[in-house]
Motif scaffolding. Structure first.
Motif, PDB file in Angstrom:
ATOM      1  N   PHE A   1       0.845  -1.187   0.000  1.00 46.96           N
ATOM      2  CA  PHE A   1       0.000   0.000   0.000  1.00 46.96           C
ATOM      3  C   PHE A   1       0.877   1.232   0.000  1.00 46.96           C
ATOM      4  O   PHE A   1       2.108   1.124   0.045  1.00 46.96           O
ATOM      5  CB  PHE A   1      -0.930  -0.009   1.220  1.00 46.96           C
TER       6      PHE A   1
ATOM      7  N   PRO B   1      -3.883   4.446   4.775  1.00 47.16           N
ATOM      8  CA  PRO B   1      -2.990   4.464   3.619  1.00 47.16           C
ATOM      9  C   PRO B   1      -3.759   4.013   2.372  1.00 47.16           C
ATOM     10  O   PRO B   1      -4.762   3.304   2.484  1.00 47.16           O
ATOM     11  CB  PRO B   1      -1.909   3.455   3.997  1.00 47.16           C
TER      12      PRO B   1
ATOM     13  N   ILE C   1      -5.553  -0.075   0.478  1.00 46.43           N
ATOM     14  CA  ILE C   1      -5.890  -1.163   1.402  1.00 46.43           C
ATOM     15  C   ILE C   1      -7.356  -1.567   1.276  1.00 46.43           C
ATOM     16  O   ILE C   1      -7.687  -2.728   1.137  1.00 46.43           O
ATOM     17  CB  ILE C   1      -5.582  -0.757   2.863  1.00 46.43           C
ATOM     18  N   VAL C   2      -8.229  -0.555   1.327  1.00 46.70           N
ATOM     19  CA  VAL C   2      -9.665  -0.814   1.282  1.00 46.70           C
ATOM     20  C   VAL C   2     -10.208  -0.134   0.016  1.00 46.70           C
ATOM     21  O   VAL C   2      -9.822   0.974  -0.287  1.00 46.70           O
ATOM     22  CB  VAL C   2     -10.354  -0.223   2.527  1.00 46.70           C
TER      23      VAL C   2
END
Lengths: 585, 100
Positions: free
Chosen positions: A259, A304, A307-308
């Motif tokens: 990330f 960050p 990630i999602v």
């Protein structure tokens, strides 16, 4: 002594493909050479011989053997000296040297290894033992060669990749002189990436990203990030929209566990505020103009990136009022986590102490770089170190005025207008209620206009006009905000807090934007009409009061627009505006 | 750096104990530790009691573990020292893990 037996040192046969390689025997005793020669030939070696250490060096230079058997006690030059010099000549090529000696005292044997020998065997030697040692050496040598080849390959590939990387990522950056940076990667490739770009209205966007790890794999992610960052900044998208897009892209592209943490700062061309966002990085610090006092800290409020998939960075953004000369300091964790030879961290405290002490250096970056050097000395660098100082000065913005196409308020349609009666285009868009919160129509409209009309040089100017007018309609029309708020102490924050609140609560109201453009062989003209559902504002006194006065935090947008346009007219009750911009090719 | 694992008596929960620097050098051991268990079937606890440092590649490994565990919310990070908790806070990892 003289050369014995075979053609020996003078005329070695190059190893045949089946050959185990070329072996050099260094011994002053003929009988020893004969025995070893026979054994090595049986093992498939081509053999050359030397009778003392000095001759061995000559032999080595001339023939580059694959393995060397070295006696210790010899006339002219002994085996220790000879080995030291040969190993120095080898550089980083591995050529095994096995000492064969009648000496048995431990000191002498230890010295064999000290001077660079790889193994030793005492005479008279056991054939099976020697054969095993040779095989073991061959294995090490092959491994060594393989590693060297791989390293060489990697180096070449990294060099090529580095070229591509600099070309694609770094070369696209805008670098205003006042922007100070320190980028010190821990490997050839940095996991840190610095991106800068100008928005169409002249705003400067600076993004400092820190990818997981460092080296080539970390740098890979920088390519798509730089692409999105630049394209969206240039098209005029907002900071949160840019972050959302980068996040989405990285999530789709990067494997789990990779990330990018990021700090982003946007310097507004209105020179009254900056927009900041910190996602998984140390606090962004805003200092006074001397760089000695920390006025604001922007802590990490966002995840960050990558990630999602579905994060909205709108909620992680800070908008702060800044004074001329303030400085925003972006830093990767490689700065605070730099270690000295004792293993201590540089730390946030030392960094801030350095700031408060003030400095003779011209920039914070230089001052902290000096502090880091004093602290770390020659300790190895574990992580990429990046520092970026963005001063809040008009000089860092795009030199909008210089790049404007020639002012063309006299650009007049050809007299015989009917020659191109159909070469015009009109469209309009209306945003209602909550849509006004969710959609920023300006970049979309600009793209539309550009696509349809192929305008390029005019893009930035039209963007500025359109966005200034749109924001006026939204803030002062639909949201009914009074810009006098900004003039009060702390008013800037109040203004933006209030604006955010009213936007969130917005259930009715609308803004209609109509675009009418016309192209002539010699140029063109675009008319922008914006109408909002507000009750209108006192545009007359507003316009007559605005001056290019940097002490008044509002009104400059409209002033700029008026300068840019051929005509700018509000009509009663002040909720309708028509701007005409014309240009010559 | 060392990595050790312990398993709860009902075998539904695996605790990974870390000591020393938790960074890229731990990668093989760390991944090796959780991959001994079938994907998606156990909950993981990462015990950071003995760890004195965590870097971004370690955070990457935690994300991989999160994907490997029974459900996304089933990874707990416990006993981190102040420095480690600060780093996890900066990364906003409390949104992804339960940190105690």
């Amino acid at each position: 002594m003289n050369m014995q037996g075979t053609s020996a040192a003078s005329l070695p046969k190059p190893p045949t493909p089946q050959s185990a390689g070329l072996a050099l025997i260094v011994d002053d005793e003929l009988s020893n050479r004969i025995v070893l020669n026979a054994l090595l030939k049986k093992m498939g070696y081509t053999v050359i011989q030397a009778i003392n250490g000095a001759e061995a060096i000559e032999c080595f230079k001339e023939n580059q053997p694959d393995i060397i058997f070295m006696d210790i006690m010899m006339p002219v030059m002994d085996g220790f000296d000879s080995t030291t010099r040969i190993k120095a000549l080898c550089g980083d090529t591995f050529i095994p040297i096995i000492f064969l000696t009648a000496m048995t005292d431990e000191k002498a044997l230890a010295r064999c290894v000290e001077v660079g020998g790889d193994d030793f065997l005492t005479k008279p030697f056991n054939h099976t033992l020697l054969r095993s040692k040779i095989r073991a050496m061959e294995r090490i040598r092959d491994l060594h060669r393989e590693v060297r080849t791989l390293l060489g390959q990697r180096e070449r590939e990294e060099e090529i990749a580095e070229k591509v990387f600099s070309g694609a990522v770094i070369a696209g950056n805008v670098m205003p002189e006042k922007l100070k940076t320190l980028m010190r990667p821990a490997a050839l490739f940095s996991g840190d990436v610095l991106l800068t770009a100008y928005a169409p209205n002249g705003d400067l966007n600076v993004l400092l990203g820190d990818f997981t790890g460092h080296g080539l794999s970390a740098a890979l992610g920088a390519l798509p990030v730089s692409e999105s960052f630049r394209a969206m900044t240039v098209k005029g998208f907002s900071v949160d929209q840019i972050l959302n897009e980068i996040n989405r892209k990285l999530h789709a592209l990067l494997p789990t566990g990779m990330f990018m943490a990021a700090q982003l700062v946007r310097i507004s061309h209105t020179m009254d505020n900056m927009i900041l966002c910190c996602c998984g990085m140390p606090d962004i610090l805003i200092t006074n103009s001397a760089g000695t006092k920390i006025k604001h800290r922007i802590p990490s409020t966002g995840l960050p990136l990558g990630i999602v998939p579905d994060t909205d960075y709108l909620h992680s953004i800070s908008n702060i009022m800044a004074d001329l000369g303030d400085r925003a300091l972006l830093a990767s964790d490689g700065v605070t986590e730099a270690r000295n030879p004792e293993g201590e961290y540089f730390g946030q405290k030392r960094l801030e102490q350095r700031l408060s002490q003030g400095t003779s250096q011209r920039s914070i970056v230089e001052s902290i770089a000096a502090a880091l050097e004093e602290f770390c000395l020659d300790a190895p660098q574990d992580d990429d170190i990046s520092l970026v100082e963005v001063p809040f000065l008009p000089e860092v913005l795009a030199a909008l005025d210089n790049e404007l196409p020639p002012a063309s308020n006299e650009a007049i349609a050809p007299k015989n207008d009917s020659s191109s009666p159909h070469n015009s285009l009109s469209f309009s868009v209306t945003l209602e209620g909550p849509r006004l919160l969710k959609t920023d129509p300006v970049p979309l409209l600009i793209n539309q206009i550009q696509e349809l009309e192929g305008l390029k040089d005019q893009r930035r100017v039209i963007f500025t006009i359109l966005s200034e007018l749109y924001i006026n309609a939204l803030d002062h029309g639909v949201l009914n905000l009074d810009s006098a708020l900004k003039a009060e102490p702390g008013g800037f924050t109040t203004y933006f807090t209030e604006r955010e609140k009213r936007l969130q609560e917005l259930s009715e109201g609308h803004i209609t934007i109509s675009i009418h453009s016309r192209l002539y062989p010699t140029g063109g003209e675009i008319i922008i009409r914006i109408e909002d559902s507000g009750s209108g504002f006192d545009y007359k006194s507003y316009i007559s009061n605005i001056k290019m006065d940097s002490s008044i935090p509002s009104g400059r947008g409209l002033m700029l627009t008026r300068e840019l346009c051929k005509s700018l007219a509000y009509s009663e009750p002040g909720n309708k505006v028509e701007a005409t911009y014309a240009w010559n090719n | 750096m060392s990595v050790k694992t312990t398993v709860s008596s009902d075998k539904s929960e695996v605790t990974i104990h870390l000591t020393g620097r938790f960074d890229f050098s731990t990668h093989r051991d760390f991944v090796g530790a959780y991959k001994e268990y079938p994907k998606g079937e156990v909950a993981f606890i990462v015990d950071l009691k003995g760890a004195d440092y965590i870097d971004s590649s370690a955070m990457g490994m935690l994300l991989q573990l999160r994907e490997y565990s029974k459900s996304n919310k089933d990874v707990r990070l416990i006993n981190g020292n102040d420095g480690i908790r600060e780093i996890l806070r900066i990364a906003n990892f409390d949104k992804l893990f339960s940190i105690a």
